[in-house]
Design a protein around this motif. Structure first.
Motif, PDB file in Angstrom:
ATOM      1  N   ALA A  87       0.831  -1.203   0.000  1.00 52.61           N
ATOM      2  CA  ALA A  87       0.000   0.000   0.000  1.00 52.61           C
ATOM      3  C   ALA A  87       0.869   1.258   0.000  1.00 52.61           C
ATOM      4  CB  ALA A  87      -0.924  -0.008   1.217  1.00 52.61           C
ATOM      5  N   LEU A  88       1.942   1.248   0.805  1.00 54.79           N
ATOM      6  CA  LEU A  88       2.832   2.408   0.833  1.00 54.79           C
ATOM      7  C   LEU A  88       3.506   2.634  -0.520  1.00 54.79           C
ATOM      8  CD1 LEU A  88       4.574   2.193   4.321  1.00 54.79           C
ATOM      9  CD2 LEU A  88       2.989   3.941   3.508  1.00 54.79           C
ATOM     10  N   THR A  89       3.849   1.542  -1.180  1.00 59.45           N
ATOM     11  CA  THR A  89       4.471   1.668  -2.501  1.00 59.45           C
ATOM     12  C   THR A  89       3.506   2.304  -3.495  1.00 59.45           C
ATOM     13  OG1 THR A  89       5.873  -0.275  -2.107  1.00 59.45           O
ATOM     14  CG2 THR A  89       5.534   0.391  -4.392  1.00 59.45           C
ATOM     15  N   LYS A  90       2.245   1.883  -3.430  1.00 65.58           N
ATOM     16  CA  LYS A  90       1.241   2.441  -4.345  1.00 65.58           C
ATOM     17  C   LYS A  90       0.975   3.916  -4.050  1.00 65.58           C
ATOM     18  CE  LYS A  90      -1.173  -1.939  -5.149  1.00 65.58           C
ATOM     19  NZ  LYS A  90      -2.430  -2.707  -4.931  1.00 65.58           N
ATOM     20  N   ILE A  91       0.913   4.251  -2.772  1.00 65.03           N
ATOM     21  CA  ILE A  91       0.670   5.645  -2.400  1.00 65.03           C
ATOM     22  C   ILE A  91       1.824   6.525  -2.879  1.00 65.03           C
ATOM     23  CG2 ILE A  91       0.534   7.236  -0.450  1.00 65.03           C
ATOM     24  CD1 ILE A  91      -1.014   5.039   1.050  1.00 65.03           C
ATOM     25  N   ALA A  92       3.056   6.073  -2.648  1.00 63.07           N
ATOM     26  CA  ALA A  92       4.225   6.853  -3.067  1.00 63.07           C
ATOM     27  C   ALA A  92       4.253   7.043  -4.577  1.00 63.07           C
ATOM     28  CB  ALA A  92       5.501   6.171  -2.597  1.00 63.07           C
ATOM     29  N   ALA A  93       3.751   6.047  -5.319  1.00 65.93           N
ATOM     30  CA  ALA A  93       3.803   6.105  -6.779  1.00 65.93           C
ATOM     31  C   ALA A  93       2.867   7.164  -7.366  1.00 65.93           C
ATOM     32  CB  ALA A  93       3.451   4.740  -7.366  1.00 65.93           C
ATOM     33  N   VAL A  94       1.807   7.524  -6.636  1.00 63.11           N
ATOM     34  CA  VAL A  94       0.846   8.483  -7.185  1.00 63.11           C
ATOM     35  C   VAL A  94       0.875   9.834  -6.480  1.00 63.11           C
ATOM     36  CG1 VAL A  94      -0.706   6.689  -8.007  1.00 63.11           C
ATOM     37  CG2 VAL A  94      -1.003   7.582  -5.701  1.00 63.11           C
ATOM     38  N   LEU A  95       1.789  10.003  -5.531  1.00 56.19           N
ATOM     39  CA  LEU A  95       1.901  11.307  -4.879  1.00 56.19           C
ATOM     40  C   LEU A  95       2.478  12.340  -5.853  1.00 56.19           C
ATOM     41  CD1 LEU A  95       3.344  10.407  -1.349  1.00 56.19           C
ATOM     42  CD2 LEU A  95       1.088  11.367  -1.835  1.00 56.19           C
ATOM     43  N   PRO A  96       2.039  13.591  -5.726  1.00 62.23           N
ATOM     44  CA  PRO A  96       2.650  14.645  -6.547  1.00 62.23           C
ATOM     45  C   PRO A  96       4.147  14.750  -6.244  1.00 62.23           C
ATOM     46  CG  PRO A  96       0.644  15.420  -5.465  1.00 62.23           C
ATOM     47  CD  PRO A  96       0.977  14.086  -4.853  1.00 62.23           C
ATOM     48  N   ASP A  97       4.902  15.278  -7.189  1.00 64.38           N
ATOM     49  CA  ASP A  97       6.356  15.366  -7.032  1.00 64.38           C
ATOM     50  C   ASP A  97       6.756  16.092  -5.755  1.00 64.38           C
ATOM     51  OD1 ASP A  97       6.693  14.016  -9.373  1.00 64.38           O
ATOM     52  OD2 ASP A  97       6.974  15.815 -10.609  1.00 64.38           O
ATOM     53  N   ALA A  98       5.998  17.115  -5.370  1.00 66.20           N
ATOM     54  CA  ALA A  98       6.359  17.909  -4.196  1.00 66.20           C
ATOM     55  C   ALA A  98       6.300  17.114  -2.908  1.00 66.20           C
ATOM     56  CB  ALA A  98       5.433  19.127  -4.090  1.00 66.20           C
ATOM     57  N   LEU A  99       5.529  16.019  -2.911  1.00 62.33           N
ATOM     58  CA  LEU A  99       5.376  15.212  -1.699  1.00 62.33           C
ATOM     59  C   LEU A  99       5.988  13.823  -1.842  1.00 62.33           C
ATOM     60  CD1 LEU A  99       1.659  16.067  -0.781  1.00 62.33           C
ATOM     61  CD2 LEU A  99       3.726  16.940   0.325  1.00 62.33           C
ATOM     62  N   ARG A 100       6.613  13.562  -2.978  1.00 57.82           N
ATOM     63  CA  ARG A 100       7.104  12.209  -3.277  1.00 57.82           C
ATOM     64  C   ARG A 100       8.076  11.686  -2.226  1.00 57.82           C
ATOM     65  NH1 ARG A 100       6.944  10.250  -8.349  1.00 57.82           N
ATOM     66  NH2 ARG A 100       4.938  11.335  -8.346  1.00 57.82           N
ATOM     67  N   ASP A 101       8.895  12.550  -1.639  1.00 59.03           N
ATOM     68  CA  ASP A 101       9.891  12.121  -0.658  1.00 59.03           C
ATOM     69  C   ASP A 101       9.375  12.137   0.781  1.00 59.03           C
ATOM     70  OD1 ASP A 101      11.743  11.762  -2.674  1.00 59.03           O
ATOM     71  OD2 ASP A 101      12.510  13.813  -2.510  1.00 59.03           O
ATOM     72  N   SER A 102       8.135  12.566   0.975  1.00 64.12           N
ATOM     73  CA  SER A 102       7.619  12.713   2.341  1.00 64.12           C
ATOM     74  C   SER A 102       7.617  11.413   3.152  1.00 64.12           C
ATOM     75  CB  SER A 102       6.211  13.312   2.300  1.00 64.12           C
ATOM     76  OG  SER A 102       6.263  14.646   1.838  1.00 64.12           O
ATOM     77  N   PRO A 103       7.209  10.263   2.572  1.00 59.75           N
ATOM     78  CA  PRO A 103       7.207   9.040   3.386  1.00 59.75           C
ATOM     79  C   PRO A 103       8.564   8.707   3.994  1.00 59.75           C
ATOM     80  CG  PRO A 103       5.924   8.703   1.392  1.00 59.75           C
ATOM     81  CD  PRO A 103       6.608  10.040   1.251  1.00 59.75           C
ATOM     82  N   ALA A 104       9.637   8.966   3.254  1.00 52.58           N
ATOM     83  CA  ALA A 104      10.975   8.629   3.751  1.00 52.58           C
ATOM     84  C   ALA A 104      11.419   9.535   4.887  1.00 52.58           C
ATOM     85  CB  ALA A 104      11.983   8.694   2.612  1.00 52.58           C
ATOM     86  N   THR A 105      10.786  10.693   5.028  1.00 54.47           N
ATOM     87  CA  THR A 105      11.196  11.637   6.065  1.00 54.47           C
ATOM     88  C   THR A 105      10.454  11.429   7.383  1.00 54.47           C
ATOM     89  OG1 THR A 105       9.552  13.313   5.428  1.00 54.47           O
ATOM     90  CG2 THR A 105      11.668  13.353   4.272  1.00 54.47           C
ATOM     91  N   VAL A 106       9.499  10.506   7.433  1.00 49.67           N
ATOM     92  CA  VAL A 106       8.763  10.259   8.673  1.00 49.67           C
ATOM     93  C   VAL A 106       9.701   9.603   9.680  1.00 49.67           C
ATOM     94  CG1 VAL A 106       6.834   9.032   9.744  1.00 49.67           C
ATOM     95  CG2 VAL A 106       6.569  10.027   7.464  1.00 49.67           C
ATOM     96  N   SER A 107       9.865  10.218  10.835  1.00 46.96           N
ATOM     97  CA  SER A 107      10.861   9.767  11.816  1.00 46.96           C
ATOM     98  C   SER A 107      10.292   8.803  12.859  1.00 46.96           C
ATOM     99  CB  SER A 107      11.469  10.980  12.524  1.00 46.96           C
ATOM    100  OG  SER A 107      10.460  11.720  13.201  1.00 46.96           O
ATOM    101  N   ILE A 108       9.025   8.434  12.747  1.00 52.49           N
ATOM    102  CA  ILE A 108       8.400   7.522  13.712  1.00 52.49           C
ATOM    103  C   ILE A 108       8.547   6.090  13.217  1.00 52.49           C
ATOM    104  CG2 ILE A 108       6.278   6.912  14.926  1.00 52.49           C
ATOM    105  CD1 ILE A 108       5.337   9.785  14.438  1.00 52.49           C
ATOM    106  N   HIS A 109       9.066   5.216  14.086  1.00 49.04           N
ATOM    107  CA  HIS A 109       9.265   3.812  13.718  1.00 49.04           C
ATOM    108  C   HIS A 109       8.657   2.908  14.784  1.00 49.04           C
ATOM    109  CE1 HIS A 109      12.053   4.710  10.386  1.00 49.04           C
ATOM    110  NE2 HIS A 109      12.395   5.748  11.139  1.00 49.04           N
ATOM    111  N   ALA A 110       8.459   1.657  14.427  1.00 51.14           N
ATOM    112  CA  ALA A 110       7.886   0.682  15.365  1.00 51.14           C
ATOM    113  C   ALA A 110       8.702  -0.598  15.291  1.00 51.14           C
ATOM    114  CB  ALA A 110       6.426   0.393  15.019  1.00 51.14           C
ATOM    115  N   HIS A 111       9.060  -1.141  16.472  1.00 51.69           N
ATOM    116  CA  HIS A 111       9.835  -2.371  16.548  1.00 51.69           C
ATOM    117  C   HIS A 111       9.187  -3.303  17.565  1.00 51.69           C
ATOM    118  CE1 HIS A 111      13.001  -0.539  14.150  1.00 51.69           C
ATOM    119  NE2 HIS A 111      12.918   0.519  14.928  1.00 51.69           N
TER     120      HIS A 111
END
Length: 229
Positions: free
Chosen positions: A101-125
């Motif tokens: 789902a994340l891959t699909k969302i990233a594929a259709v985001l506008p260019d201005a937001l394309r890198d936003s998922p990678a900048t999210v600093s919250i992780h879960a382990h």
């Protein structure tokens, strides 16, 4: 429902290629026909290729695609965080679906937001909280819940006492450390919650027809009454 969400739903319904009247759309979206007429006019005015007229119905010409998804940065952060939590604490199939789902969302985001998922600093382990068997069980219970299939459970309670019972799975709940299955227990003739890490086995036992007094809604109502008592 927000107006933007309603407009999106109208487009989705009309993309099916069937002629739909304003009355049908109004019933599905729980609004008045006057609201549907106004929404259709606004969609046509914004360039959505909808054909039809009041009293006859509407359909969308083939080949129309929705514009790129317009998530805000906060919405992207919420989606990415949720997917990472599912990847760490969900079933195996759920985790794979979250990644896709994340891959699909990233594929259709506008260019201005394309890198936003990678900048999210919250992780879960999960730190090993879930075993492979737990993840497989979560997926199995999820599928049975969605398909309305009874399950024969082999279960051990907190004292280690073993029991076997037939249940109607209604919902899966995650409590931060453990998952539980909310179900109607035919042995107890009542609602019960089962910790997934204590379920030794779960085999399908045929379909069941949803009944109002044995539903998740009825369970939630009973829990609310219990807390108020």
């Amino acid at each position: 429902m927000r107006r933007a969400d309603r407009l999106f739903q109208i487009v989705q319904y009309l993309r099916g290629g069937r002629l739909l009247t304003a009355r049908i759309l109004a019933e599905r979206l729980e609004v008045s026909e006057r609201t549907i007429y106004r929404d259709i006019a606004d969609l046509i005015g914004s360039g959505v290729p909808i054909d039809g007229e009041a009293g006859i119905g509407y359909l969308m010409r083939a080949g129309y695609d929705l514009p790129p998804l317009m998530f805000s940065r906060d919405e992207i952060a919420a989606l990415v965080t949720g997917a990472r939590m599912v990847r760490s604490f969900g079933g195996a199939d759920m985790a794979l679906a979250a990644e896709e789902a994340l891959t699909k969302i990233a594929a259709v985001l506008p260019d201005a937001l394309r890198d936003s998922p990678a900048t999210v600093s919250i992780h879960a382990h999960d730190a090993g909280a879930l075993t492979g068997a737990d993840r497989t069980m979560i997926d199995r219970l999820d599928r049975a819940t969605a398909a309305h299939r009874k399950l024969n459970l082999r279960y051990r309670d907190a004292d280690g006492q073993a029991s076997e019972r037939t249940v109607r799975p209604l919902s899966l709940w995650f409590w931060g450390k453990v998952w539980t299955l909310v179900a109607w227990c035919e042995l107890r003739d009542d609602f019960r919650m089962f910790r997934i890490d204590r379920i030794a086995g779960a085999e399908e036992a045929g379909p069941f027809r949803p009944e109002p007094d044995k539903s998740l809604k009825a369970f939630l109502k009973s829990e609310a009454c219990r807390r108020e008592a």
